[in-house]
Scaffold this motif. Structure first.
Motif, mmCIF file in Angstrom:
data_model
loop_
_atom_site.group_PDB
_atom_site.id
_atom_site.type_symbol
_atom_site.label_atom_id
_atom_site.label_comp_id
_atom_site.label_asym_id
_atom_site.label_seq_id
_atom_site.Cartn_x
_atom_site.Cartn_y
_atom_site.Cartn_z
ATOM 1 N N VAL A 1 80.942 10.238 94.189
ATOM 2 C CA VAL A 1 80.019 9.793 93.150
ATOM 3 C C VAL A 1 80.860 9.346 91.960
ATOM 4 N N PHE A 2 80.686 8.084 91.589
ATOM 5 C CA PHE A 2 81.377 7.508 90.441
ATOM 6 C C PHE A 2 80.385 7.477 89.282
ATOM 7 N N ALA A 3 80.741 8.104 88.195
ATOM 8 C CA ALA A 3 79.856 8.180 87.035
ATOM 9 C C ALA A 3 80.655 7.803 85.796
ATOM 10 N N GLY A 4 80.500 6.551 85.363
ATOM 11 C CA GLY A 4 81.303 6.073 84.243
ATOM 12 C C GLY A 4 82.771 6.135 84.608
ATOM 13 N N ASN A 5 83.554 6.855 83.816
ATOM 14 C CA ASN A 5 84.987 7.005 84.071
ATOM 15 C C ASN A 5 85.328 8.322 84.762
ATOM 16 N N SER A 6 84.338 8.935 85.393
ATOM 17 C CA SER A 6 84.519 10.194 86.107
ATOM 18 C C SER A 6 84.108 10.017 87.562
ATOM 19 N N ALA A 7 84.545 10.943 88.402
ATOM 20 C CA ALA A 7 84.153 10.906 89.815
ATOM 21 C C ALA A 7 84.233 12.306 90.404
ATOM 22 N N VAL A 8 83.411 12.536 91.429
ATOM 23 C CA VAL A 8 83.457 13.774 92.195
ATOM 24 C C VAL A 8 83.478 13.393 93.676
ATOM 25 N N ILE A 9 84.323 14.092 94.424
ATOM 26 C CA ILE A 9 84.459 13.868 95.866
ATOM 27 C C ILE A 9 84.057 15.162 96.569
ATOM 28 N N LYS A 10 83.074 15.056 97.456
ATOM 29 C CA LYS A 10 82.642 16.207 98.261
ATOM 30 C C LYS A 10 82.865 15.856 99.717
ATOM 31 N N GLY A 11 83.549 16.725 100.444
ATOM 32 C CA GLY A 11 83.816 16.445 101.842
ATOM 33 C C GLY A 11 83.397 17.574 102.756
ATOM 34 N N PHE A 12 83.231 17.208 104.032
ATOM 35 C CA PHE A 12 82.811 18.190 105.027
ATOM 36 C C PHE A 12 83.521 17.929 106.342
ATOM 37 N N ASP A 13 84.310 18.902 106.777
ATOM 38 C CA ASP A 13 84.979 18.886 108.078
ATOM 39 C C ASP A 13 84.226 19.896 108.942
ATOM 40 N N HIS A 14 83.490 19.393 109.918
ATOM 41 C CA HIS A 14 82.596 20.272 110.681
ATOM 42 C C HIS A 14 83.328 21.324 111.510
ATOM 43 N N GLU A 15 84.610 21.148 111.751
ATOM 44 C CA GLU A 15 85.367 22.134 112.518
ATOM 45 C C GLU A 15 86.154 23.113 111.644
ATOM 46 N N SER A 16 86.094 22.922 110.350
ATOM 47 C CA SER A 16 86.856 23.773 109.440
ATOM 48 C C SER A 16 86.279 25.182 109.374
ATOM 49 N N GLN A 17 87.159 26.146 109.227
ATOM 50 C CA GLN A 17 86.740 27.526 109.015
ATOM 51 C C GLN A 17 86.085 27.711 107.651
ATOM 52 N N VAL A 18 86.227 26.716 106.787
ATOM 53 C CA VAL A 18 85.640 26.764 105.452
ATOM 54 C C VAL A 18 84.165 26.340 105.489
ATOM 55 N N SER A 19 83.737 25.749 106.572
ATOM 56 C CA SER A 19 82.358 25.286 106.711
ATOM 57 C C SER A 19 81.368 26.430 106.533
ATOM 58 N N PRO A 20 80.267 26.170 105.825
ATOM 59 C CA PRO A 20 79.234 27.209 105.732
ATOM 60 C C PRO A 20 78.739 27.668 107.108
ATOM 61 N N TYR A 21 78.781 26.776 108.089
ATOM 62 C CA TYR A 21 78.305 27.115 109.430
ATOM 63 C C TYR A 21 79.286 28.010 110.192
ATOM 64 N N ALA A 22 80.486 28.148 109.685
ATOM 65 C CA ALA A 22 81.467 29.042 110.294
ATOM 66 C C ALA A 22 81.414 30.438 109.670
ATOM 67 N N ARG A 23 80.563 30.586 108.679
ATOM 68 C CA ARG A 23 80.452 31.869 107.974
ATOM 69 C C ARG A 23 79.168 32.583 108.403
ATOM 70 N N ASP A 24 79.213 33.869 108.502
ATOM 71 C CA ASP A 24 78.040 34.647 108.916
ATOM 72 C C ASP A 24 76.852 34.435 107.982
ATOM 73 N N ASP A 25 77.124 34.310 106.680
ATOM 74 C CA ASP A 25 76.035 34.159 105.712
ATOM 75 C C ASP A 25 75.652 32.697 105.453
ATOM 76 N N HIS A 26 76.364 31.765 106.096
ATOM 77 C CA HIS A 26 76.138 30.310 105.940
ATOM 78 C C HIS A 26 76.231 29.860 104.485
ATOM 79 N N ALA A 27 76.989 30.586 103.694
ATOM 80 C CA ALA A 27 77.144 30.264 102.282
ATOM 81 C C ALA A 27 78.322 29.311 102.074
ATOM 82 N N ILE A 28 78.259 28.584 100.969
ATOM 83 C CA ILE A 28 79.370 27.716 100.566
ATOM 84 C C ILE A 28 80.576 28.602 100.271
#
Length: 185
Positions: free
Chosen positions: A60-87
């Motif tokens: 998301v580009f907002a003026g002179n700022s930006a945010v990048i959000k990514g999702f690797d579905h096989e990552s252990q960091v995925s909410p779906y890899a966690r018991d509580d499905h939390a970020i």
């Protein structure tokens, strides 16, 4: 990691150009990896990458700022890899609220996240929340963000691999022209 050396403008030009070229190369929207949309009324734009296999990122580009959000579905960091499905703890911590709200508006799947980076006008470098990973845990940011074709040559290499023979329907000079045109906007 490639992202550390890229400016917001570099990323915007790359995603906008890649989306334009993907539209030329594929009539089928679901086969395209890149998409880009602008909302000129409020000076925002959104770039997307989706490899069709469950991995993606949104910028998301907002003026002179930006945010990048990514999702690797096989990552252990995925909410779906966690018991509580939390970020994963810390991913969105310290993200300025205005950018977080714009991200949530642009990406209804903002909870499907394995990494997040941002850069505001005041920041000298890309920022991220205070995430802590044990040895060997990969959030997918390196390989996913390396998919950003910053130069025409990188797009040509990527598109030859992805589109194979269909890439030959366009001339490489068109890739250079589109990248050059977007650098001025």
């Amino acid at each position: 990691m490639k992202i550390k050396s890229l400016s917001i403008k570099d990323i915007k030009v790359a995603l906008q150009s890649s989306a334009e070229l993907d539209e030329i190369l594929s009539d089928e929207e679901w086969l395209r990896c890149f998409a880009f949309s602008e909302n000129e009324g409020n000076d925002t734009a959104v770039g997307f990458y989706d490899n069709g296999s469950g991995d993606n990122f949104v910028v998301v580009f907002a003026g002179n700022s930006a945010v990048i959000k990514g999702f690797d579905h096989e990552s252990q960091v995925s909410p779906y890899a966690r018991d509580d499905h939390a970020i994963w703890p810390g991913i969105y911590d310290s993200l300025p609220d205005t950018l977080f709200q714009q991200l949530k508006k642009a990406d209804p799947t903002y909870q499907d996240v394995t990494f997040c980076f941002w850069k505001t006008e005041a920041d000298q470098s890309w920022q991220q929340g205070p995430v802590i990973f044990a040895n060997g845990i990969n959030n997918g940011s390196k390989w996913l963000l390396d998919e950003i074709p910053v130069t025409p040559e990188e797009y040509i290499k990527w598109a030859r691999d992805y589109y194979e023979d269909d890439f030959d329907t366009i001339d490489e000079s068109l890739v250079h022209k589109i990248y050059a045109t977007n650098k001025f906007f």
